[in-house]
Design a protein around this motif. Structure first.
Motif, PDB file in Angstrom:
ATOM      1  N   THR A  21       0.829  -1.207   0.000  1.00 26.29           N
ATOM      2  CA  THR A  21       0.000   0.000   0.000  1.00 26.29           C
ATOM      3  C   THR A  21       0.862   1.256   0.000  1.00 26.29           C
ATOM      4  N   ASN A  22       1.957   1.218   0.753  1.00 22.71           N
ATOM      5  CA  ASN A  22       2.872   2.375   0.799  1.00 22.71           C
ATOM      6  C   ASN A  22       3.499   2.630  -0.560  1.00 22.71           C
ATOM      7  N   VAL A  23       3.918   1.562  -1.241  1.00 18.29           N
ATOM      8  CA  VAL A  23       4.541   1.725  -2.551  1.00 18.29           C
ATOM      9  C   VAL A  23       3.520   2.249  -3.566  1.00 18.29           C
ATOM     10  N   GLU A  24       2.312   1.732  -3.526  1.00 27.39           N
ATOM     11  CA  GLU A  24       1.282   2.204  -4.450  1.00 27.39           C
ATOM     12  C   GLU A  24       0.960   3.678  -4.217  1.00 27.39           C
ATOM     13  N   GLU A  28       1.316   6.694  -7.012  1.00 26.94           N
ATOM     14  CA  GLU A  28       0.275   7.682  -7.305  1.00 26.94           C
ATOM     15  C   GLU A  28       0.812   9.103  -7.169  1.00 26.94           C
ATOM     16  N   ALA A  29       1.643   9.354  -6.127  1.00 30.45           N
ATOM     17  CA  ALA A  29       2.234  10.690  -5.966  1.00 30.45           C
ATOM     18  C   ALA A  29       3.150  11.026  -7.138  1.00 30.45           C
ATOM     19  N   ALA A  30       3.912  10.056  -7.599  1.00 32.62           N
ATOM     20  CA  ALA A  30       4.794  10.304  -8.743  1.00 32.62           C
ATOM     21  C   ALA A  30       3.970  10.602  -9.999  1.00 32.62           C
ATOM     22  N   MET A  73      13.131  12.011 -14.322  1.00 35.40           N
ATOM     23  CA  MET A  73      13.532  11.496 -13.017  1.00 35.40           C
ATOM     24  C   MET A  73      12.336  10.864 -12.292  1.00 35.40           C
ATOM     25  N   TYR A  74      11.194  11.562 -12.307  1.00 35.65           N
ATOM     26  CA  TYR A  74       9.992  11.010 -11.645  1.00 35.65           C
ATOM     27  C   TYR A  74       9.476   9.759 -12.365  1.00 35.65           C
ATOM     28  N   GLU A  75       9.597   9.756 -13.689  1.00 34.27           N
ATOM     29  CA  GLU A  75       9.166   8.559 -14.419  1.00 34.27           C
ATOM     30  C   GLU A  75      10.038   7.362 -14.077  1.00 34.27           C
ATOM     31  N   SER A  76      11.351   7.599 -13.926  1.00 32.21           N
ATOM     32  CA  SER A  76      12.245   6.510 -13.541  1.00 32.21           C
ATOM     33  C   SER A  76      11.905   5.999 -12.137  1.00 32.21           C
ATOM     34  N   GLN A  77      11.628   6.924 -11.212  1.00 37.11           N
ATOM     35  CA  GLN A  77      11.239   6.508  -9.859  1.00 37.11           C
ATOM     36  C   GLN A  77       9.913   5.738  -9.880  1.00 37.11           C
ATOM     37  N   ARG A  78       8.990   6.248 -10.699  1.00 36.49           N
ATOM     38  CA  ARG A  78       7.696   5.576 -10.769  1.00 36.49           C
ATOM     39  C   ARG A  78       7.850   4.154 -11.307  1.00 36.49           C
ATOM     40  N   ASP A  79       8.699   3.993 -12.353  1.00 38.76           N
ATOM     41  CA  ASP A  79       8.922   2.664 -12.905  1.00 38.76           C
ATOM     42  C   ASP A  79       9.523   1.723 -11.865  1.00 38.76           C
ATOM     43  N   GLN A  80      10.462   2.222 -11.081  1.00 38.44           N
ATOM     44  CA  GLN A  80      11.071   1.397 -10.036  1.00 38.44           C
ATOM     45  C   GLN A  80      10.045   1.007  -8.968  1.00 38.44           C
ATOM     46  N   LEU A  81       9.211   1.974  -8.589  1.00 36.58           N
ATOM     47  CA  LEU A  81       8.190   1.685  -7.581  1.00 36.58           C
ATOM     48  C   LEU A  81       7.161   0.684  -8.106  1.00 36.58           C
ATOM     49  N   GLN A  83       7.746  -1.650 -10.296  1.00 34.41           N
ATOM     50  CA  GLN A  83       8.396  -2.954 -10.295  1.00 34.41           C
ATOM     51  C   GLN A  83       8.412  -3.552  -8.894  1.00 34.41           C
ATOM     52  N   GLN A  84       8.680  -2.689  -7.897  1.00 32.59           N
ATOM     53  CA  GLN A  84       8.648  -3.161  -6.510  1.00 32.59           C
ATOM     54  C   GLN A  84       7.249  -3.658  -6.131  1.00 32.59           C
ATOM     55  N   ALA A  85       6.244  -2.886  -6.547  1.00 29.49           N
ATOM     56  CA  ALA A  85       4.867  -3.291  -6.245  1.00 29.49           C
ATOM     57  C   ALA A  85       4.545  -4.621  -6.903  1.00 29.49           C
ATOM     58  N   TRP A  86       4.991  -4.785  -8.153  1.00 27.18           N
ATOM     59  CA  TRP A  86       4.731  -6.042  -8.851  1.00 27.18           C
ATOM     60  C   TRP A  86       5.406  -7.221  -8.157  1.00 27.18           C
ATOM     61  N   ASN A  87       6.654  -7.005  -7.711  1.00 27.25           N
ATOM     62  CA  ASN A  87       7.361  -8.067  -6.992  1.00 27.25           C
ATOM     63  C   ASN A  87       6.646  -8.427  -5.689  1.00 27.25           C
ATOM     64  N   MET A  88       6.148  -7.420  -4.986  1.00 32.16           N
ATOM     65  CA  MET A  88       5.433  -7.695  -3.742  1.00 32.16           C
ATOM     66  C   MET A  88       4.109  -8.393  -4.000  1.00 32.16           C
ATOM     67  N   GLU A  89       3.446  -8.040  -5.099  1.00 32.63           N
ATOM     68  CA  GLU A  89       2.206  -8.739  -5.440  1.00 32.63           C
ATOM     69  C   GLU A  89       2.473 -10.210  -5.734  1.00 32.63           C
ATOM     70  N   GLN A  90       3.557 -10.489  -6.458  1.00 33.74           N
ATOM     71  CA  GLN A  90       3.908 -11.879  -6.720  1.00 33.74           C
ATOM     72  C   GLN A  90       4.219 -12.624  -5.422  1.00 33.74           C
ATOM     73  N   ALA A  91       4.961 -11.941  -4.532  1.00 33.35           N
ATOM     74  CA  ALA A  91       5.264 -12.577  -3.240  1.00 33.35           C
ATOM     75  C   ALA A  91       3.983 -12.848  -2.456  1.00 33.35           C
ATOM     76  N   GLY A  92       3.039 -11.897  -2.537  1.00 34.13           N
ATOM     77  CA  GLY A  92       1.767 -12.104  -1.841  1.00 34.13           C
ATOM     78  C   GLY A  92       0.988 -13.282  -2.422  1.00 34.13           C
ATOM     79  N   MET A  93       1.000 -13.400  -3.759  1.00 30.36           N
ATOM     80  CA  MET A  93       0.312 -14.535  -4.374  1.00 30.36           C
ATOM     81  C   MET A  93       0.969 -15.857  -3.994  1.00 30.36           C
ATOM     82  N   MET A  94       2.293 -15.873  -3.953  1.00 29.71           N
ATOM     83  CA  MET A  94       2.986 -17.087  -3.535  1.00 29.71           C
ATOM     84  C   MET A  94       2.650 -17.433  -2.085  1.00 29.71           C
TER      85      MET A  94
END
Length: 213
Positions: A21-24, A28-30, A73-81, A83-94
């Motif tokens: 939730t924090n990453v999402e 959104e802020a980015a 710069m913000y687009e790069s940060q958003r892309d990284q965030l 990716q982090q959210a996607w990784n956490m979603e996969q971990a949650g599904m696992m």
């Protein structure tokens, strides 16, 4: 000691859902900042389209270049965030899948234990004896049905010769009955109502009918 190294933190550790939730929220802020920068770039583009080449247009172009750098710069940060959210979603599904697997395994263990207890109470020998008794009872029932439905003094087979003889006998009976009807006296009573030999005159027909009655 606590002043030097600090006290041990007693705050609860963040869960995967809270971290996601924090990453999402940061994504959104980015996105909001990127949208604001895009609007600013659009205003600079409109200004430069109306300006002639010169120092003024160059200054506006430099401002637009800085805005574009910030947006990247913000687009790069958003892309990284993201990716982090996607990784956490996969971990949650696992994690959810693992919980489901453990639940299934526990249910199978419980079911297996219950089946062992239930099958332990079943005796195969008793079932076999019960099946044999049921088969014996069925045989007895069939014998009883055959005995009850048995016919009495009824020939099993009748050939054609016997049938022809029976039909011929029925035909003779019909002829005799016809003869009796002509004299109004049954055939089997003709001899009985015949007058004796010592009587000279035969009896009247009315008297014969009364004798037949």
């Amino acid at each position: 000691m606590n002043r030097l190294f600090g006290a041990k933190s007693t705050a609860p550790k963040p869960s995967l859902n809270s971290a996601l939730t924090n990453v999402e929220t940061r994504v959104e802020a980015a996105d909001v900042k990127i949208a604001k920068l895009n609007a600013e770039l659009g205003s600079y583009q409109q200004k430069m389209s109306k300006m002639r080449d010169g120092p003024g247009k160059t200054a506006v172009k430099q401002k637009a270049l800085k805005v574009l750098q910030h947006r990247k710069m913000y687009e790069s940060q958003r892309d990284q965030l993201q990716q982090q959210a996607w990784n956490m979603e996969q971990a949650g599904m696992m994690q959810d899948n693992l919980k489901n697997v453990m639940t299934t395994v526990d249910a199978m263990k419980t079911t297996t234990k219950a089946l062992k207890q239930q099958y332990g109470k079943v005796k195969l020998d008793a079932i076999d004896r019960l099946q044999d008794e049921m088969a014996d009872l069925m045989d007895v029932g069939n014998e009883i049905q055959e005995s009850i439905s048995r016919s009495y003094d009824v020939p099993d087979d009748v050939d054609e010769a016997e049938l022809d003889a029976e039909l011929d006998a029925l035909g003779e009976d019909v002829e005799l009955n016809g003869l009796g009807e002509e004299s109004s006296v049954p055939g089997f009573m003709l001899d009985e109502v015949k007058p004796p030999d010592f009587i000279d005159e035969p009896p009247e027909a009315s008297k014969l009918k009364e004798a037949a009655r």
